[in-house]
Motif scaffolding. Structure first.
Motif, PDB file in Angstrom:
ATOM      1  N   LYS A  36      44.357 -11.954  52.633  1.00 37.45           N
ATOM      2  CA  LYS A  36      43.303 -12.881  52.220  1.00 37.45           C
ATOM      3  C   LYS A  36      43.914 -14.165  51.666  1.00 37.45           C
ATOM      4  N   LEU A  37      45.015 -14.008  50.908  1.00 36.82           N
ATOM      5  CA  LEU A  37      45.698 -15.191  50.391  1.00 36.82           C
ATOM      6  C   LEU A  37      46.228 -16.051  51.537  1.00 36.82           C
ATOM      7  N   LEU A  38      46.685 -15.384  52.581  1.00 35.91           N
ATOM      8  CA  LEU A  38      47.214 -16.116  53.732  1.00 35.91           C
ATOM      9  C   LEU A  38      46.119 -16.986  54.366  1.00 35.91           C
ATOM     10  N   ILE A  39      44.954 -16.388  54.523  1.00 40.39           N
ATOM     11  CA  ILE A  39      43.840 -17.145  55.111  1.00 40.39           C
ATOM     12  C   ILE A  39      43.483 -18.326  54.210  1.00 40.39           C
ATOM     13  N   ARG A  40      43.483 -18.073  52.892  1.00 43.57           N
ATOM     14  CA  ARG A  40      43.205 -19.172  51.963  1.00 43.57           C
ATOM     15  C   ARG A  40      44.270 -20.269  52.088  1.00 43.57           C
ATOM     16  N   ASN A  41      45.561 -19.857  52.097  1.00 43.46           N
ATOM     17  CA  ASN A  41      46.639 -20.845  52.170  1.00 43.46           C
ATOM     18  C   ASN A  41      46.572 -21.658  53.453  1.00 43.46           C
ATOM     19  N   ALA A  42      46.176 -20.990  54.543  1.00 46.46           N
ATOM     20  CA  ALA A  42      46.086 -21.692  55.820  1.00 46.46           C
ATOM     21  C   ALA A  42      45.017 -22.775  55.745  1.00 46.46           C
TER      22      ALA A  42
ATOM     23  N   LEU B  28      46.052  -4.882  58.459  1.00 43.12           N
ATOM     24  CA  LEU B  28      45.436  -3.757  59.172  1.00 43.12           C
ATOM     25  C   LEU B  28      45.164  -2.584  58.228  1.00 43.12           C
ATOM     26  N   GLY B  29      45.542  -2.767  56.946  1.00 44.20           N
ATOM     27  CA  GLY B  29      45.366  -1.675  55.999  1.00 44.20           C
ATOM     28  C   GLY B  29      46.524  -0.695  55.994  1.00 44.20           C
TER      29      GLY B  29
ATOM     30  N   TRP C  28      40.015  -9.105  63.561  1.00 39.70           N
ATOM     31  CA  TRP C  28      41.088  -9.187  62.565  1.00 39.70           C
ATOM     32  C   TRP C  28      40.540  -9.612  61.212  1.00 39.70           C
ATOM     33  N   GLU C  29      39.668 -10.613  61.226  1.00 35.79           N
ATOM     34  CA  GLU C  29      39.121 -11.084  59.958  1.00 35.79           C
ATOM     35  C   GLU C  29      38.312  -9.985  59.265  1.00 35.79           C
ATOM     36  N   ALA C  30      37.622  -9.193  60.050  1.00 40.51           N
ATOM     37  CA  ALA C  30      36.879  -8.071  59.466  1.00 40.51           C
ATOM     38  C   ALA C  30      37.849  -7.062  58.861  1.00 40.51           C
ATOM     39  N   SER C  31      38.955  -6.842  59.575  1.00 36.89           N
ATOM     40  CA  SER C  31      39.953  -5.883  59.090  1.00 36.89           C
ATOM     41  C   SER C  31      40.556  -6.385  57.771  1.00 36.89           C
ATOM     42  N   VAL C  32      40.837  -7.689  57.692  1.00 34.08           N
ATOM     43  CA  VAL C  32      41.358  -8.261  56.442  1.00 34.08           C
ATOM     44  C   VAL C  32      40.316  -8.084  55.335  1.00 34.08           C
ATOM     45  N   GLY C  33      39.066  -8.322  55.692  1.00 32.37           N
ATOM     46  CA  GLY C  33      37.988  -8.227  54.703  1.00 32.37           C
ATOM     47  C   GLY C  33      37.837  -6.839  54.116  1.00 32.37           C
ATOM     48  N   GLU C  34      38.227  -5.831  54.872  1.00 33.39           N
ATOM     49  CA  GLU C  34      38.111  -4.458  54.380  1.00 33.39           C
ATOM     50  C   GLU C  34      39.101  -4.131  53.270  1.00 33.39           C
ATOM     51  N   GLY C  35      40.200  -4.918  53.195  1.00 39.38           N
ATOM     52  CA  GLY C  35      41.225  -4.646  52.181  1.00 39.38           C
ATOM     53  C   GLY C  35      40.711  -4.926  50.780  1.00 39.38           C
TER      54      GLY C  35
END
Lengths: 266, 654
Positions: free
Chosen positions: B12-18, B85-86, B175-182
């Motif tokens: 999630k931090l990666l998506i924010r940093n991007a 991916l968890g 992928w974004e859904a998978s990240v969101g599950e974390g």
């Protein structure tokens, strides 16, 4: 390019063939009537006791010595005389038993020196480092950097080779030979004077470059373990005469070879 | 920038940093002589492709992904890809022998391994028959691997290609859904500690552990997106995980991967790292190297160096700490900075370093002061894998050579009656993987963690002082306190001594075994025409013994000045015939001596030290790098050193 399998090599194209070559220094016969061939993509070992004529054989191949008799065919061209620079232009590179580098130059410059023959621009262009000379230098530098990466010598790039330990000098020398992008690479005792670890590294490099660049390699080596592990075929010389030629297993089982190495009880 | 509570995992931090640091560099790697950079948005793309590829190979939530190799961007990205991916990454020390690797791969139930190169692939293939769960091995560097059987072997580029194909279909949303599950409470990583005894233990850290600790640490030292760090420590070490992964992800700064392990110093200089983190050994080695080089310098340079270093020792630290210093000293120090300290810092690659930490072990006070005196803001830190690194650290302006600082933000520290240090913090690990009994031994029911270290809280400064491992502190037969590490560190300050092992618990007096430093003593030998063929020969040389006897006597003199330690002076010592080596289990991969193991392994030498014999024979089995074993035998000499009476020092002082 994929490294060929043993069967492919056995059936493969002959890159260099030596036909009935004899070389003598005055009364000393270094090589007498030797014939053999080196096939494309193989690692070919030349072994034999001290003074068997191994280094002389390499020197004949790269034109350093002129044989009194016999013919050498390289890439389909037969010759009886050739100068070392002609051999280099033709695609034969070598390293030496005793390291022969420019000691005061850096590892990078030494390897760049191996590219000299491939550089087309004139001296003046190169001094000015502009236009085509600059782009040529950059292209060549890229290839040299790939060699540096391949040999894992990034850390000594800018160090004068005279200051380097022996094992690393050997690696730089191999790098310089590779920079010529040779069709045939001649290695004269690449592992002489190395400790076990350095030898293992060098073996890895030789196998990798054979596989990676598809370079054909002829090497002289004393360490039998190394020879048997590395080479596809082994040529055995003794007193300047060919006494055996075949796969490592065949050669190891050969009576004449055992006699030459262990001595014969009469 | 502190992450909001929404970004509670690294993906999630990666998506924010991007988004917010899109065009800022995130990772750099020197390859083919050129620094190549990836921005945060590029890293985002790379990680996503890798994650989708890994998922195509079967990696799923709850799985473990081993990571074995040097500090390369794609190995760090693999961690994030697995987490997205968890799955949990399990970094393993790249220099482990196959046997050690087999234990961890099996224990952690690893299904996919991402490795650096052929060397690691070979190691894994050699043990693959024992690893039924391991389905795929992915490599970063294809060299030499062309002709390998690729049914279970994959080049990382191909895995990413697989991922990019998936991306074209439905990959992005998936992928974004998978990240969101974390979630923050999910397992983020398992770090196996090298352990001074027994098999390694897998420390489970959650995203919360790492992210909260990283954010607090960034705040403690004011670290922001403008920092540059060099990643060169083992990926499996929690320090590197914090420093080259958790902190850059939270603060948005750039991680620089060196060209090769040998070029770290040069690469650090090129990049101009601003924040550095290293075990004491690194600072020690750099200092030794500097001193050795200065011995070979011209007379003029040497004189200038010695003069200005003397000046720096006197005033440098005070200037760095912002204390009052007379004007002439300030001016001379300025001159020294121009002539010596500046060039030296540049040479050492620390010109731009704003903050440097040492941790992992106690640092020799002289070494510590040296670095500070030449203007490097070196600070001490005390941490553990179990704490997500941070327990205590020295705040700017409160630096003492013999303390490890104050508790970090949100950390509580206390010292138990036994002398053991305990802490409580948001970074406290979730537990040891599959070892609840060991977890219970370490974590008290009310959330405190036993560190296993003996320490005291300094009454004057409120800082924590670590004396030794709690279990290692012992007493001589006459009741004198014996803190082996304390003695060893004093000895190791001498550039000639690489390693020292002290014995004395339940004995009549203290003895030590020493390892010489081959660089320092070798250079000395060259200058003094001492001929030697091997480490063993040099170590046994009478002149080397005489030199080291001098060092031991000096240590005794300094011990004699400390009332509590005066009785623990060194009476006898020997120089070991071989270097202590992690491959032989004598020191850990993080270079800590395993005293008990050494005592067993060199039992005949230890017996001789206490029997009064003047020499002893020893034969030891050694393991070569390729796993083969051999036997090394030698006759080792023992030297007596006379202790210095405590009163003598006092008389002299008076």
């Amino acid at each position: 390019m994929r490294a060929p399998t043993r069967q492919q090599i056995a059936a493969g194209e002959v890159l260099l063939s030596v036909d009935d070559v004899s070389l003598a220094f005055g009364g000393v016969r270094a090589v007498t009537g030797v014939s053999f061939d080196i096939r494309k993509g193989e690692i070919r070992a030349i072994i034999g006791p001290n003074g068997a004529g191994k280094t002389s054989m390499l020197n004949v191949i790269n034109g350093f010595y002129q044989p009194q008799r016999g013919r050498i065919t390289f890439k389909g061209q037969t010759r009886s005389r050739m100068r070392p620079y002609e051999a280099a232009l033709g695609g034969i590179a070598r390293t030496f038993q005793n390291v022969a580098l420019f000691k005061g130059m850096t590892a990078l410059d030494n390897i760049m020196a191996g590219r000299t023959l491939k550089m087309q621009r004139g001296f003046l262009w190169q001094v000015l480092r502009v236009g085509p000379a600059l782009s040529e230098e950059m292209e060549n530098r890229l290839l040299v950097e790939q060699i540096i990466d391949f040999l894992k010598i990034q850390h000594i790039r800018k160090i004068p080779v005279g200051k380097l330990p022996y094992g690393l000098q050997k690696r730089v020398e191999l790098g310089r030979a590779l920079a010529m992008e040779p069709d045939l690479l001649l290695l004269d005792e690449p592992m002489a004077g190395m400790n076990i670890e350095e030898k293992e590294d060098m073996c890895r490099y030789i196998l990798d470059l054979n596989e990676h660049f598809g370079t054909t390699i002829a090497l002289i080596e004393h360490d039998m373990g190394v020879v048997m592990d590395l080479s596809n075929r082994v040529l055995v010389l003794d007193h300047g005469v060919k006494i055996a030629d075949g796969t490592p297993a065949e050669v190891q089982a050969d009576r004449a070879v055992i006699d030459a190495y262990l001595g014969v009880s009469h | 920038m502190a992450p909001s509570t929404a970004e509670d995992t690294f993906p999630k931090l990666l998506i924010r940093n991007a988004q917010i640091f899109a065009q800022r560099p995130a990772y750099r790697h020197k390859d083919l002589g050129i620094w190549r950079a990836w921005t945060w948005s590029q890293v985002h793309e790379e990680v996503r492709a890798l994650a989708l590829g890994l998922s195509a190979l079967g990696l799923k939530r709850g799985d473990k992904l081993a990571i074995i190799g040097g500090n390369r961007p794609r190995l760090y990205w693999s961690m994030c890809a697995a987490q997205s991916l968890g799955a949990a990454p399990v970094p393993i020390y790249a220099d482990s022998v196959a046997e050690e690797m087999a234990f961890i791969l099996d224990h952690a139930e690893v299904t996919i391994a991402v490795v650096e190169d052929q060397e690691q692939v070979d190691k894994i293939l050699s043990i693959s028959d024992r690893l039924a769960r391991l389905s795929h091995v992915i490599y970063d560097e294809p060299r030499g691997l062309r002709n390998y059987d690729h049914t279970r072997l994959n080049w990382i580029d191909d895995v990413q290609k697989l991922g990019r194909e998936r991306l074209a279909a439905d990959g992005k949303q998936w992928w974004e859904a998978s990240v969101g599950e974390g979630k923050g409470s999910d397992l983020a990583v398992i770090l196996y500690t090298s352990g001074t005894t027994g098999q390694p233990k897998g420390v489970m850290l959650t995203f919360e552990n790492l992210i909260v600790s990283a954010v607090n640490a960034n705040r403690f030292d004011n670290l922001g997106r403008q920092e540059d760090v060099i990643a060169y420590l083992p990926l499996a070490w929690v320090g590197d995980h914090m420093f080259s992964y958790a902190q850059p992800f939270t603060a948005g700064f750039c991680v620089n991967c060196p060209e090769s392990p040998e070029t770290v110093a040069e690469n650090r200089r090129e990049i101009g790292a601003t924040y550095a983190f290293a075990p004491p050994r690194t600072y020690e080695n750099l200092l030794t190297l500097t001193m050795v080089r200065m011995e070979d310098a011209s007379r003029l340079k040497r004189a200038a160096f010695n003069y200005f270093i003397g000046l720096a020792r006197r005033w440098g630290e005070k200037i760095l700490n912002g204390e009052k210093v007379p004007l002439h000293a300030r001016l001379m120090y300025r001159l020294g900075d121009l002539l010596v300290y500046g060039p030296l810092r540049n040479r050492l690659g620390v010109s731009r370093v704003r903050l440097a930490y040492t941790a992992g072990e106690a640092i020799g006070p002289e070494i510590f002061r040296f670095w500070r005196s030449i203007g490097v803001n070196l600070k001490q830190l005390y941490g553990q894998t179990e704490a997500s690194v941070y327990v205590t650290a020295q705040p700017d302006g409160e630096i003492y050579a013999d303390t490890v600082g104050k508790p970090n933000i949100d950390v509580d520290v206390k010292v138990a009656e036994t002398g053991e240090v305990l802490f409580r913090s948001p970074g406290v690990f979730a537990g040891y993987y599959k070892e609840p009994e060991k977890t219970a031994e370490t974590k008290t029911p009310d959330g405190w963690v036993r560190t296993g270290d003996a320490g005291i809280i300094d009454a004057k400064t409120g800082h924590l002082k670590i004396i030794d491992r709690a279990k290692d502190v012992g007493r001589l037969n006459d009741g004198t306190l014996f803190a082996p590490k304390y003695l060893e560190n004093k000895l190791k300050f001498y550039p000639n001594i690489r390693e020292a092992v002290a014995f004395g618990d339940k004995r009549d007096f203290v003895c030590v075994m020493l390892n010489i430093d081959l660089t320092a003593v070798g250079s000395w030998a060259e200058r003094n025409n001492v001929v030697y063929g091997s480490y063993q020969e040099l170590a046994a040389h009478p002149l080397v013994y005489a030199m080291l006897a001098g060092h031991v006597a000096e240590v005794n003199r300094s011990l004699a000045q400390e009332p509590a330690m005066a009785g623990a002076q060194i009476r006898r010592f020997l120089i070991l015939h071989k270097e202590l080596d992690p491959d032989d289990g004598e020191i850990t991969r993080t270079q800590k001596v395993r005293r008990r193991f050494i005592a067993e392994r060199y039992a005949p030498l230890l017996t001789a030290l206490y029997s009064g014999a003047s020499e002893a024979d020893i034969a030891t089995e050694v393991t070569f790098e390729d796993g083969r074993k051999g036997v090394l035998s030698a006759r080792v000499k023992i030297r007596d050193v006379s202790p210095i009476p405590a009163s003598a020092v006092l008389d002299k002082a008076a």
